[in-house]
Write an enzyme that holds these catalytic residues in place. Structure first.
Site, PDB file in Angstrom:
ATOM      1  N   HIS A  52     -21.814 -28.369   8.100  1.00 25.51           N
ATOM      2  CA  HIS A  52     -20.472 -28.952   8.088  1.00 25.51           C
ATOM      3  C   HIS A  52     -20.267 -29.753   6.801  1.00 25.51           C
ATOM      4  O   HIS A  52     -21.234 -30.246   6.199  1.00 25.51           O
ATOM      5  CB  HIS A  52     -20.285 -29.879   9.292  1.00 25.51           C
ATOM      6  CG  HIS A  52     -20.158 -29.138  10.587  1.00 25.51           C
ATOM      7  ND1 HIS A  52     -19.879 -29.758  11.785  1.00 25.51           N
ATOM      8  CD2 HIS A  52     -20.262 -27.817  10.867  1.00 25.51           C
ATOM      9  CE1 HIS A  52     -19.823 -28.845  12.747  1.00 25.51           C
ATOM     10  NE2 HIS A  52     -20.064 -27.670  12.217  1.00 25.51           N
ATOM     11  N   GLU A  54     -19.242 -32.714   6.279  1.00 26.02           N
ATOM     12  CA  GLU A  54     -19.772 -34.083   6.308  1.00 26.02           C
ATOM     13  C   GLU A  54     -21.277 -34.101   6.028  1.00 26.02           C
ATOM     14  O   GLU A  54     -21.775 -34.975   5.311  1.00 26.02           O
ATOM     15  CB  GLU A  54     -19.546 -34.729   7.683  1.00 26.02           C
ATOM     16  CG  GLU A  54     -18.106 -34.874   8.101  1.00 26.02           C
ATOM     17  CD  GLU A  54     -17.651 -33.721   8.975  1.00 26.02           C
ATOM     18  OE1 GLU A  54     -17.934 -32.548   8.629  1.00 26.02           O
ATOM     19  OE2 GLU A  54     -17.007 -33.979  10.002  1.00 26.02           O
ATOM     20  N   CYS A  82     -17.238 -33.923  14.350  1.00 30.61           N
ATOM     21  CA  CYS A  82     -17.794 -33.467  15.619  1.00 30.61           C
ATOM     22  C   CYS A  82     -18.942 -34.400  16.018  1.00 30.61           C
ATOM     23  O   CYS A  82     -19.310 -35.305  15.276  1.00 30.61           O
ATOM     24  CB  CYS A  82     -18.299 -32.030  15.485  1.00 30.61           C
ATOM     25  SG  CYS A  82     -19.816 -31.908  14.508  1.00 30.61           S
ATOM     26  N   CYS A  85     -21.977 -34.476  13.508  1.00 31.73           N
ATOM     27  CA  CYS A  85     -21.710 -35.258  12.298  1.00 31.73           C
ATOM     28  C   CYS A  85     -21.600 -36.737  12.634  1.00 31.73           C
ATOM     29  O   CYS A  85     -22.041 -37.590  11.865  1.00 31.73           O
ATOM     30  CB  CYS A  85     -20.450 -34.751  11.612  1.00 31.73           C
ATOM     31  SG  CYS A  85     -20.659 -33.092  10.926  1.00 31.73           S
TER      32      CYS A  85
HETATM   33 ZN   LIG Z   1     -19.419 -31.647  12.220  1.00 32.68          ZN
END
Ligand SMILES: [Zn+2]
Length: 149
Positions: A52, A54, A82, A85
């Site tokens: 991801h 992040e 999410c 993260c």
């Molecule tokens: Zn995430």
């Protein structure tokens, strides 16, 4: 430098993901008014569901600072994080998180039933570019549905 300026940097990352056929999410980590890490979603390219925006931006920031904590830094991300993260952000002790758009489907809120998983010292804010971020994501899924990607 304003939040708007840095969120635009995160949007630029999101557009890189878009151009790569990835769900368009981007992030930058900022400390002392300087971008010290950037990342965009690369789940498809890397065949890695943890890639991801992040996570990539955080790793870059840790490397840049040579530190495993980011107390004085801010993460700007184009979509609400999410749970994975949020967990990584917890461990980083990051000072502040600003996200552009809420994610009704996959956000940490959905996974935790509204419980705040961030570090108690982390400030959480919703920031600029909300419409811009939502529009980019909407366009991405429309194009994918129409088979033009
Ligand atoms: Zn995430």
């Amino acid at each position: 430098m304003t939040d708007e300026f840095f969120m635009q940097q995160a949007m630029r990352e999101a557009r890189k993901a878009f151009d790569d056929g990835e769900v368009p999410i981007g992030a930058v980590v900022v400390a002392n008014n300087q971008v010290i890490g950037r990342g965009y979603n690369q789940v498809e390219k890397l065949n890695d569901c943890t890639a991801h925006a992040e996570m990539i931006a955080l790793t870059a920031a840790f490397n840049y600072l040579g530190s495993k904590y980011l107390m004085d830094a801010t993460l700007f991300v184009t979509l609400e994080p999410c749970l994975m993260c949020a967990g990584a952000l917890y461990w980083s002790k990051i000072g502040r998180i600003v996200y552009a758009a809420a994610d009704e489907k996959n956000s940490y809120r959905r996974s935790t039933g509204g419980h705040n998983p961030f570090h108690p010292k982390t400030k959480l804010e919703t920031g600029p570019c909300t419409e811009e971020s939502l529009q980019l994501i909407k366009t991405f899924f429309l194009q994918r549905r129409n088979g033009s990607m």
